[in-house]
Write a protein that holds these residues in place. Sequence first.
Motif, PDB file in Angstrom:
ATOM      1  N   GLN A 181       3.519   7.710  67.651  1.00  0.00           N
ATOM      2  CA  GLN A 181       3.228   7.098  68.947  1.00  0.00           C
ATOM      3  C   GLN A 181       3.126   8.132  70.057  1.00  0.00           C
ATOM      4  N   ARG A 182       3.710   9.299  69.823  1.00  0.00           N
ATOM      5  CA  ARG A 182       3.626  10.387  70.805  1.00  0.00           C
ATOM      6  C   ARG A 182       2.523  11.386  70.463  1.00  0.00           C
ATOM      7  N   GLY A 183       1.803  11.115  69.379  1.00  0.00           N
ATOM      8  CA  GLY A 183       0.635  11.936  69.076  1.00  0.00           C
ATOM      9  C   GLY A 183       0.886  13.126  68.176  1.00  0.00           C
ATOM     10  N   PHE A 184       2.008  13.148  67.459  1.00  0.00           N
ATOM     11  CA  PHE A 184       2.237  14.237  66.510  1.00  0.00           C
ATOM     12  C   PHE A 184       2.842  13.679  65.234  1.00  0.00           C
ATOM     13  N   THR A 185       2.946  14.526  64.212  1.00  0.00           N
ATOM     14  CA  THR A 185       3.513  14.096  62.939  1.00  0.00           C
ATOM     15  C   THR A 185       4.723  14.955  62.596  1.00  0.00           C
ATOM     16  N   LEU A 186       5.573  14.414  61.762  1.00  0.00           N
ATOM     17  CA  LEU A 186       6.737  15.143  61.256  1.00  0.00           C
ATOM     18  C   LEU A 186       6.658  15.184  59.738  1.00  0.00           C
ATOM     19  N   SER A 187       6.915  16.343  59.166  1.00  0.00           N
ATOM     20  CA  SER A 187       6.946  16.439  57.707  1.00  0.00           C
ATOM     21  C   SER A 187       8.200  15.745  57.187  1.00  0.00           C
ATOM     22  N   ASP A 188       8.174  15.386  55.908  1.00  0.00           N
ATOM     23  CA  ASP A 188       9.347  14.753  55.302  1.00  0.00           C
ATOM     24  C   ASP A 188      10.560  15.667  55.392  1.00  0.00           C
ATOM     25  N   GLU A 189      10.324  16.974  55.273  1.00  0.00           N
ATOM     26  CA  GLU A 189      11.419  17.938  55.321  1.00  0.00           C
ATOM     27  C   GLU A 189      12.064  17.958  56.708  1.00  0.00           C
ATOM     28  N   GLN A 215       9.462  19.791  74.363  1.00  0.00           N
ATOM     29  CA  GLN A 215       9.553  21.235  74.168  1.00  0.00           C
ATOM     30  C   GLN A 215       8.353  21.788  73.398  1.00  0.00           C
ATOM     31  N   SER A 216       7.859  21.026  72.427  1.00  0.00           N
ATOM     32  CA  SER A 216       6.710  21.498  71.648  1.00  0.00           C
ATOM     33  C   SER A 216       5.456  21.552  72.510  1.00  0.00           C
ATOM     34  N   LEU A 217       5.330  20.627  73.447  1.00  0.00           N
ATOM     35  CA  LEU A 217       4.187  20.660  74.368  1.00  0.00           C
ATOM     36  C   LEU A 217       4.284  21.857  75.304  1.00  0.00           C
ATOM     37  N   GLN A 218       5.490  22.122  75.765  1.00  0.00           N
ATOM     38  CA  GLN A 218       5.676  23.267  76.667  1.00  0.00           C
ATOM     39  C   GLN A 218       5.374  24.594  75.966  1.00  0.00           C
ATOM     40  N   GLU A 219       5.847  24.717  74.729  1.00  0.00           N
ATOM     41  CA  GLU A 219       5.703  25.979  74.005  1.00  0.00           C
ATOM     42  C   GLU A 219       4.456  26.016  73.129  1.00  0.00           C
ATOM     43  N   LYS A 220       3.754  24.853  73.068  1.00  0.00           N
ATOM     44  CA  LYS A 220       2.568  24.744  72.210  1.00  0.00           C
ATOM     45  C   LYS A 220       2.910  25.137  70.779  1.00  0.00           C
ATOM     46  N   ARG A 221       3.988  24.548  70.266  1.00  0.00           N
ATOM     47  CA  ARG A 221       4.485  24.860  68.934  1.00  0.00           C
ATOM     48  C   ARG A 221       4.428  23.642  68.021  1.00  0.00           C
ATOM     49  N   VAL A 222       4.188  23.886  66.752  1.00  0.00           N
ATOM     50  CA  VAL A 222       4.315  22.844  65.745  1.00  0.00           C
ATOM     51  C   VAL A 222       5.807  22.622  65.488  1.00  0.00           C
ATOM     52  N   ILE A 223       6.171  21.368  65.224  1.00  0.00           N
ATOM     53  CA  ILE A 223       7.583  21.047  65.028  1.00  0.00           C
ATOM     54  C   ILE A 223       7.961  21.317  63.577  1.00  0.00           C
ATOM     55  N   THR A 224       8.686  22.398  63.371  1.00  0.00           N
ATOM     56  CA  THR A 224       9.179  22.799  62.066  1.00  0.00           C
ATOM     57  C   THR A 224      10.704  22.771  62.086  1.00  0.00           C
ATOM     58  N   ILE A 225      11.323  22.982  60.922  1.00  0.00           N
ATOM     59  CA  ILE A 225      12.779  23.003  60.876  1.00  0.00           C
ATOM     60  C   ILE A 225      13.357  24.116  61.759  1.00  0.00           C
ATOM     61  N   PRO A 226      12.832  25.358  61.707  1.00  0.00           N
ATOM     62  CA  PRO A 226      13.351  26.385  62.619  1.00  0.00           C
ATOM     63  C   PRO A 226      13.205  26.005  64.088  1.00  0.00           C
ATOM     64  N   PHE A 227      12.089  25.335  64.436  1.00  0.00           N
ATOM     65  CA  PHE A 227      11.881  24.909  65.817  1.00  0.00           C
ATOM     66  C   PHE A 227      12.926  23.853  66.211  1.00  0.00           C
ATOM     67  N   VAL A 228      13.178  22.908  65.316  1.00  0.00           N
ATOM     68  CA  VAL A 228      14.175  21.868  65.588  1.00  0.00           C
ATOM     69  C   VAL A 228      15.556  22.499  65.756  1.00  0.00           C
ATOM     70  N   LYS A 229      15.887  23.461  64.883  1.00  0.00           N
ATOM     71  CA  LYS A 229      17.181  24.144  64.989  1.00  0.00           C
ATOM     72  C   LYS A 229      17.346  24.788  66.366  1.00  0.00           C
ATOM     73  N   LYS A 230      16.285  25.436  66.824  1.00  0.00           N
ATOM     74  CA  LYS A 230      16.352  26.139  68.104  1.00  0.00           C
ATOM     75  C   LYS A 230      16.486  25.151  69.268  1.00  0.00           C
ATOM     76  N   VAL A 231      15.638  24.157  69.295  1.00  0.00           N
ATOM     77  CA  VAL A 231      15.607  23.216  70.410  1.00  0.00           C
ATOM     78  C   VAL A 231      16.890  22.394  70.492  1.00  0.00           C
ATOM     79  N   MET A 232      17.387  21.947  69.342  1.00  0.00           N
ATOM     80  CA  MET A 232      18.562  21.083  69.311  1.00  0.00           C
ATOM     81  C   MET A 232      19.872  21.849  69.176  1.00  0.00           C
ATOM     82  N   SER A 233      19.777  23.173  69.030  1.00  0.00           N
ATOM     83  CA  SER A 233      20.978  24.023  68.852  1.00  0.00           C
ATOM     84  C   SER A 233      21.805  23.590  67.638  1.00  0.00           C
ATOM     85  N   TRP A 234      21.100  23.318  66.560  1.00  0.00           N
ATOM     86  CA  TRP A 234      21.778  22.899  65.325  1.00  0.00           C
ATOM     87  C   TRP A 234      21.912  24.093  64.368  1.00  0.00           C
TER      88      TRP A 234
END
Length: 234
Positions: A181-189, A215-234
């Motif tokens: 609904q926000r215009g992007f996809t997430l992998s199963d991983e 954050q992905s729009l700001q950085e123009k990044r694909v949402i990957t596991i490393p990206f999620v780790k960084k953004v969410m501080s996980w």
Amino acid sequence: MHDTSHPQLALKLSRKPNTDFASFYTGQNTQLVGRLHQVANGSFPGWLYLWGAEQSGKSHLMQAASQLAEDEGFRAFYLSGEQARAGSPLLLENLSSFQLLAIDDIHLLLADPEWEEALFHLYNKIKDLGSTLLVSADASPRQLGVHLPDLASRLMAMEVYQVVAMDDQDKAGVLQLMARQRGFTLSDEVVAFILSRSDRQLSALQAVIERLDHQSLQEKRVITIPFVKKVMSW
């Protein structure tokens, strides 16, 4: 300052954005969602009682049905039990004029005999006018603990559905739906990683998706596991 006691103004203030059927992940509630569609579009004259735990999605469905009824040209009103109990039972006096009335979290109004009496009279008015009533609560009609016998019997006479809470597979589907609904996809991983780290309440998952999207729009990044780790501080 505007008078927010007027039903139409209260209606606009009560609804949350993005609470239509398109944004609801059906999961194990296919039959219920289908029946709500029928009731809201006027093709089935049902009176529905929805019950389920907190975060099960019943409030979303009540608002979605109200919105669809309005879209179909009916006069519809959504009343939040939480907001209503801050006021007077007199609030109910003018609501019988709506063709579809959805009273959410009715259990919050039942500790007060005046509210029970007002709900009983409202039920009868709506029935006499041939309008539609939707009710939600945190328990089935028989377990609700209504003190007024006549009101209890009327609630038990409604068509009852339990809103089935989402399991992990459903929550994965919800994440995918929110992303689409926000215009992007997430992998199963990525979905599996989010579910392994996030609070699994729907509101928490929605907050994660909103943050990742921003954050992905700001950085123009694909949402990957490393990206999620960084953004969410996980």
